[in-house]
Scaffold this motif. Sequence first.
Motif, PDB file in Angstrom:
ATOM      1  N   LEU A 484      35.078  40.493  50.159  1.00  0.00           N
ATOM      2  CA  LEU A 484      34.244  39.351  49.804  1.00  0.00           C
ATOM      3  C   LEU A 484      35.130  38.144  49.538  1.00  0.00           C
ATOM      4  CD1 LEU A 484      31.961  41.294  47.348  1.00  0.00           C
ATOM      5  CD2 LEU A 484      31.115  40.162  49.401  1.00  0.00           C
ATOM      6  N   LYS A 485      34.818  37.031  50.178  1.00  0.00           N
ATOM      7  CA  LYS A 485      35.542  35.783  49.938  1.00  0.00           C
ATOM      8  C   LYS A 485      34.512  34.729  49.560  1.00  0.00           C
ATOM      9  CE  LYS A 485      38.923  32.684  50.219  1.00  0.00           C
ATOM     10  NZ  LYS A 485      39.982  32.584  49.195  1.00  0.00           N
ATOM     11  N   GLY A 486      34.423  34.437  48.262  1.00  0.00           N
ATOM     12  CA  GLY A 486      33.462  33.462  47.783  1.00  0.00           C
ATOM     13  C   GLY A 486      34.096  32.100  47.598  1.00  0.00           C
ATOM     14  N   GLY A 487      33.254  31.102  47.414  1.00  0.00           N
ATOM     15  CA  GLY A 487      33.750  29.755  47.162  1.00  0.00           C
ATOM     16  C   GLY A 487      34.348  29.646  45.777  1.00  0.00           C
ATOM     17  N   LYS A 488      35.370  28.792  45.643  1.00  0.00           N
ATOM     18  CA  LYS A 488      36.032  28.657  44.345  1.00  0.00           C
ATOM     19  C   LYS A 488      35.112  28.043  43.302  1.00  0.00           C
ATOM     20  CE  LYS A 488      38.239  24.318  45.815  1.00  0.00           C
ATOM     21  NZ  LYS A 488      39.531  23.642  46.045  1.00  0.00           N
ATOM     22  N   GLU A 489      34.034  27.367  43.752  1.00  0.00           N
ATOM     23  CA  GLU A 489      33.093  26.777  42.795  1.00  0.00           C
ATOM     24  C   GLU A 489      32.350  27.843  41.997  1.00  0.00           C
ATOM     25  OE1 GLU A 489      31.147  27.544  46.651  1.00  0.00           O
ATOM     26  OE2 GLU A 489      32.925  26.390  46.081  1.00  0.00           O
ATOM     27  N   ALA A 490      32.326  29.102  42.505  1.00  0.00           N
ATOM     28  CA  ALA A 490      31.633  30.195  41.813  1.00  0.00           C
ATOM     29  C   ALA A 490      32.617  31.269  41.363  1.00  0.00           C
ATOM     30  CB  ALA A 490      30.573  30.804  42.725  1.00  0.00           C
ATOM     31  N   ALA A 491      33.874  30.894  41.121  1.00  0.00           N
ATOM     32  CA  ALA A 491      34.932  31.875  40.852  1.00  0.00           C
ATOM     33  C   ALA A 491      34.623  32.750  39.644  1.00  0.00           C
ATOM     34  CB  ALA A 491      36.267  31.158  40.664  1.00  0.00           C
ATOM     35  N   ASN A 492      34.177  32.160  38.545  1.00  0.00           N
ATOM     36  CA  ASN A 492      33.921  32.938  37.327  1.00  0.00           C
ATOM     37  C   ASN A 492      32.754  33.902  37.517  1.00  0.00           C
ATOM     38  OD1 ASN A 492      35.898  31.698  35.440  1.00  0.00           O
ATOM     39  ND2 ASN A 492      34.724  29.846  35.822  1.00  0.00           N
ATOM     40  N   THR A 493      31.679  33.410  38.134  1.00  0.00           N
ATOM     41  CA  THR A 493      30.499  34.260  38.358  1.00  0.00           C
ATOM     42  C   THR A 493      30.831  35.393  39.318  1.00  0.00           C
ATOM     43  OG1 THR A 493      29.231  32.205  38.195  1.00  0.00           O
ATOM     44  CG2 THR A 493      28.030  34.197  38.813  1.00  0.00           C
ATOM     45  N   ASN A 494      31.525  35.063  40.401  1.00  0.00           N
ATOM     46  CA  ASN A 494      31.888  36.090  41.384  1.00  0.00           C
ATOM     47  C   ASN A 494      32.773  37.163  40.761  1.00  0.00           C
ATOM     48  OD1 ASN A 494      30.481  34.861  43.458  1.00  0.00           O
ATOM     49  ND2 ASN A 494      32.245  33.715  44.201  1.00  0.00           N
ATOM     50  N   ARG A 495      33.663  36.730  39.875  1.00  0.00           N
ATOM     51  CA  ARG A 495      34.593  37.679  39.264  1.00  0.00           C
ATOM     52  C   ARG A 495      33.848  38.735  38.450  1.00  0.00           C
ATOM     53  NH1 ARG A 495      37.332  34.282  36.561  1.00  0.00           N
ATOM     54  NH2 ARG A 495      38.610  33.667  38.328  1.00  0.00           N
ATOM     55  N   ILE A 496      32.909  38.310  37.615  1.00  0.00           N
ATOM     56  CA  ILE A 496      32.210  39.296  36.772  1.00  0.00           C
ATOM     57  C   ILE A 496      31.249  40.136  37.605  1.00  0.00           C
ATOM     58  CG2 ILE A 496      30.368  37.684  36.071  1.00  0.00           C
ATOM     59  CD1 ILE A 496      30.460  39.170  33.328  1.00  0.00           C
ATOM     60  N   LEU A 497      30.614  39.537  38.619  1.00  0.00           N
ATOM     61  CA  LEU A 497      29.716  40.323  39.474  1.00  0.00           C
ATOM     62  C   LEU A 497      30.502  41.378  40.252  1.00  0.00           C
ATOM     63  CD1 LEU A 497      27.338  37.522  40.832  1.00  0.00           C
ATOM     64  CD2 LEU A 497      26.748  39.346  39.218  1.00  0.00           C
ATOM     65  N   HIS A 498      31.711  41.028  40.667  1.00  0.00           N
ATOM     66  CA  HIS A 498      32.544  42.012  41.371  1.00  0.00           C
ATOM     67  C   HIS A 498      32.993  43.116  40.423  1.00  0.00           C
ATOM     68  CE1 HIS A 498      36.541  43.439  42.945  1.00  0.00           C
ATOM     69  NE2 HIS A 498      35.727  43.747  43.934  1.00  0.00           N
ATOM     70  N   GLN A 499      33.336  42.769  39.196  1.00  0.00           N
ATOM     71  CA  GLN A 499      33.715  43.779  38.208  1.00  0.00           C
ATOM     72  C   GLN A 499      32.575  44.770  37.981  1.00  0.00           C
ATOM     73  OE1 GLN A 499      34.828  41.427  34.817  1.00  0.00           O
ATOM     74  NE2 GLN A 499      36.818  40.827  35.675  1.00  0.00           N
ATOM     75  N   LEU A 500      31.351  44.263  37.901  1.00  0.00           N
ATOM     76  CA  LEU A 500      30.190  45.141  37.709  1.00  0.00           C
ATOM     77  C   LEU A 500      29.971  46.016  38.934  1.00  0.00           C
ATOM     78  CD1 LEU A 500      27.713  42.653  35.967  1.00  0.00           C
ATOM     79  CD2 LEU A 500      29.214  44.348  34.902  1.00  0.00           C
ATOM     80  N   THR A 501      30.209  45.446  40.123  1.00  0.00           N
ATOM     81  CA  THR A 501      30.051  46.221  41.358  1.00  0.00           C
ATOM     82  C   THR A 501      31.048  47.375  41.389  1.00  0.00           C
ATOM     83  OG1 THR A 501      29.321  44.233  42.538  1.00  0.00           O
ATOM     84  CG2 THR A 501      30.063  46.087  43.877  1.00  0.00           C
ATOM     85  N   GLN A 502      32.303  47.089  41.010  1.00  0.00           N
ATOM     86  CA  GLN A 502      33.305  48.155  40.993  1.00  0.00           C
ATOM     87  C   GLN A 502      33.017  49.180  39.899  1.00  0.00           C
ATOM     88  OE1 GLN A 502      37.328  46.348  41.104  1.00  0.00           O
ATOM     89  NE2 GLN A 502      37.263  46.851  43.283  1.00  0.00           N
ATOM     90  N   GLU A 503      32.435  48.734  38.793  1.00  0.00           N
ATOM     91  CA  GLU A 503      32.044  49.678  37.741  1.00  0.00           C
ATOM     92  C   GLU A 503      30.993  50.643  38.262  1.00  0.00           C
ATOM     93  OE1 GLU A 503      29.912  49.594  33.325  1.00  0.00           O
ATOM     94  OE2 GLU A 503      31.041  47.826  34.005  1.00  0.00           O
ATOM     95  N   ALA A 504      30.040  50.119  39.037  1.00  0.00           N
ATOM     96  CA  ALA A 504      29.008  50.983  39.618  1.00  0.00           C
ATOM     97  C   ALA A 504      29.613  51.940  40.647  1.00  0.00           C
ATOM     98  CB  ALA A 504      27.919  50.129  40.255  1.00  0.00           C
ATOM     99  N   LEU A 505      30.520  51.447  41.466  1.00  0.00           N
ATOM    100  CA  LEU A 505      31.161  52.290  42.481  1.00  0.00           C
ATOM    101  C   LEU A 505      31.971  53.420  41.845  1.00  0.00           C
ATOM    102  CD1 LEU A 505      32.380  49.444  44.855  1.00  0.00           C
ATOM    103  CD2 LEU A 505      30.818  51.264  45.541  1.00  0.00           C
ATOM    104  N   SER A 506      32.472  53.163  40.645  1.00  0.00           N
ATOM    105  CA  SER A 506      33.346  54.135  39.977  1.00  0.00           C
ATOM    106  C   SER A 506      32.644  55.437  39.625  1.00  0.00           C
ATOM    107  CB  SER A 506      33.934  53.519  38.701  1.00  0.00           C
ATOM    108  OG  SER A 506      34.743  52.415  39.015  1.00  0.00           O
ATOM    109  N   ILE A 507      31.311  55.426  39.538  1.00  0.00           N
ATOM    110  CA  ILE A 507      30.619  56.649  39.126  1.00  0.00           C
ATOM    111  C   ILE A 507      30.791  57.762  40.161  1.00  0.00           C
ATOM    112  CG2 ILE A 507      28.946  55.376  37.727  1.00  0.00           C
ATOM    113  CD1 ILE A 507      26.847  55.850  39.874  1.00  0.00           C
ATOM    114  N   HIS A 508      31.141  57.380  41.388  1.00  0.00           N
ATOM    115  CA  HIS A 508      31.420  58.402  42.412  1.00  0.00           C
ATOM    116  C   HIS A 508      32.799  58.208  43.021  1.00  0.00           C
ATOM    117  CE1 HIS A 508      27.629  60.483  42.238  1.00  0.00           C
ATOM    118  NE2 HIS A 508      26.966  59.351  42.347  1.00  0.00           N
ATOM    119  N   GLY A 509      33.703  57.553  42.279  1.00  0.00           N
ATOM    120  CA  GLY A 509      35.105  57.484  42.671  1.00  0.00           C
ATOM    121  C   GLY A 509      35.438  56.634  43.876  1.00  0.00           C
TER     122      GLY A 509
END
Length: 776
Positions: A484-509
């Motif tokens: 995913l390559k988002g615009g720098k204008e949404a850097a903070n929002t993209n960062r936390i949404l990506h962290q949540l996405t990886q947290e969800a992915l982690s439940i199955h490794g």
Amino acid sequence: MLQRLALCSHLKTRTNVCPGFSRAVSQAKFPVTHSPGKSAAHRSELRQAKRIVVKLGSAVVTRGDECGLALGRLASIVEQVAVLQNQGREMMIVTSGAVAFGRQRLRHEILLSQSVRQALHSGQNQLKEMSLPVLEARACAAAGQSGLMALYEAMFTQYSTCTAQILVTNLDFHDEQKRRNLNSTLHELLRMNIVPIINTNDAVVPPPVPNSDLQGVNVIHIKDNDSLAARLAVEMKADLLIALSDVEGLYDSPPGTDDAKLIDIFYPGDQQSIRYGSKSKVGIGGMEAKVKSALWALQGGTSVVIANGTDPKVTGHVITDIVEGKKVGTFFSEVKPAGPTVEQQTEMARQAGRVLANLHPDERGEIICRLADLLTEKKEEILSANKRDLEAAASSGRLSQPLLARLSLSSSKLNSLAIGLRQIAISSRYSVGQVLRRTRVANNLELEQITVPIGVLLVIFESRPDCLPQVSALAIASGNSLLLKGGKEAANTNRILHQLTQEALSIHGVKDAIQLVSTREEVEDLCRLDKMIDLIIPRGSSQLVRDIQRAAKGIPVLGHSEGICHVYIDSEACIEKAIDIIKDSKCDYPAACNAMETLLLNKDLLRTPMFDQIVDMLRVEQVKIHAGPRFASYLTFSPSEVKSLRTEYGDLECCIEVVDSMQDAVDHIHKYGSSHTDVIVTENEETAEQFMQQVDSACVFWNASSRFADGYRFGLGAEVGISTARIHARGPVGLEGLLTTKWVLRGEGHTVADFSESGSMKYLHENIPVPHRIPS
């Protein structure tokens, strides 16, 4: 100037005077922003390089037969150096080639001499086979220096650029007086806008000392042009050293071996992990010598890039690409980023994506549902990050109001996202591994066509952080890994949404299956990773899509560059339907890619109540009208005539044009449309069917708004975009558009020989019905 040049009596200096000499000056057109004595931390900083040394290796300037110069390559390199020089940069060239040029010249002279002698001493016209003696390199260099410089002079003169030749030896750097003289001469030449062309004086220089090496910061043994270029770059406080060779750059193992990978950025601490191959057959250095020289120059404050100067696909722009900060060759940097490189991220995503694709469908659904839960559970954190992005964007003033609206998230948006994600989770049960076709090829030999993920997707999006969880969910559902390559204008929002996405992915490794590219990678550089990325999906403006389609090197791009949608009002149209459809198509969301941009009117509708009502409605809705050429010809006082019939306004504006018939409307759409969405409004079923059959667009509608061209409205769930391509997915692309197929054949020791004339088996090719499973 002559006095300064006279100080270097030990040097052979030759300057060609050209018409551009008078513009020489002191006024540099290029601003100096790079700190002298400090190398660039990132490629993007190379754009500010003022003083540049270009080193041309033997393999770059020499022909494959090692006799003579590669004139085509040399000409393109000269052109690039001249362009950069004329931008106000200070260019210097360290060149090889004198030995090869001289060898060609001496061979010619020897052959000519031998043939003359044989002709004089032989009574026959047939000449004996002549053998050439081994030519000593120093003699070749002596014979080739003048010709090499004459060639450079002739080429640079074409660009009104002056050159000067300087021959040096190792002693010129170790004798303090000579070193000062050399430094003074070079500075004077640069001040006068002259390109110095430097080479070791191979006619007198001793052979290189075996195993001589670079010795610390203050001492470097000039044993080849790599070490000469490095020493010169540091001595002259150059901002950038470009070393051109016959390989793409630095590999982690010898190029050509199975596991060899090109290193994008090389750090001083990484040299222990490198295995070097053999050196070029025409040079006296090698990659190990280049790396050591590059590290020495880097330590001295000069940025270094090693790249390929022989590939005909890139030679014509390799130097300018490097200076523009593009990802070319290997960039040497002392600053190592904290996170992985984009190449490492792509490899991590691919490995984890293969595990994701092999999860049970219910497990992929669980990941998506967990992400949906996190969007609501972590709502306050998401909105807080989004607020920071909105405040930064508002204060910068760079985003328009529509883009600010796209950037903004709210509780209701997050709730809607969570609902959409749960719908995707249900669809994911019937995506990967579905049998589309089953054929009994022969007894006990069955063939299946099954759905599989595409691989690694690169999604580039602007100003829409809500795109991140949507696309992530679709990638998870289809078993694809994702960059995913988002615009720098949404850097903070993209960062936390990506962290949540990886947290969800982690439940199955499979945490690494989705990566957020947060480095300074330019979009164009990402589009060059054709060996790592399987599909690019741009989500943003038409300009973004066009740029990506242009930049993509061997990677398919799913999307559309323009949304020039037409609504054709037939002579047999219902007035109420026509007004409602036009209003919705243009005014519901003017910035959407499926909004109407051109209204085509049958000529019989002019000066009728329907025409008046359509124009009145558009004026009430404050739609600015542009008249097409034919429409303008019918009016005494017409609106402003359209500049182009191929315009996407993206606002409350549209073009009105007149056509003679339905067929004329179809021809207009094919000529000026973008194959996105086109509409006919008519009560004549036969006319409508002909229109829908003939118009070659991704979406063709009858008596319906163009705004229906949407994955959600089609019942596809979330969409990754709308494609106007003719291969793979077309129109709104949902989950199915992120899948491809593979063929699986199950046999019991079958061979092709079994089906030959003498074989015992026959082809059956019987289709076996496949139950179609529909998500509940």
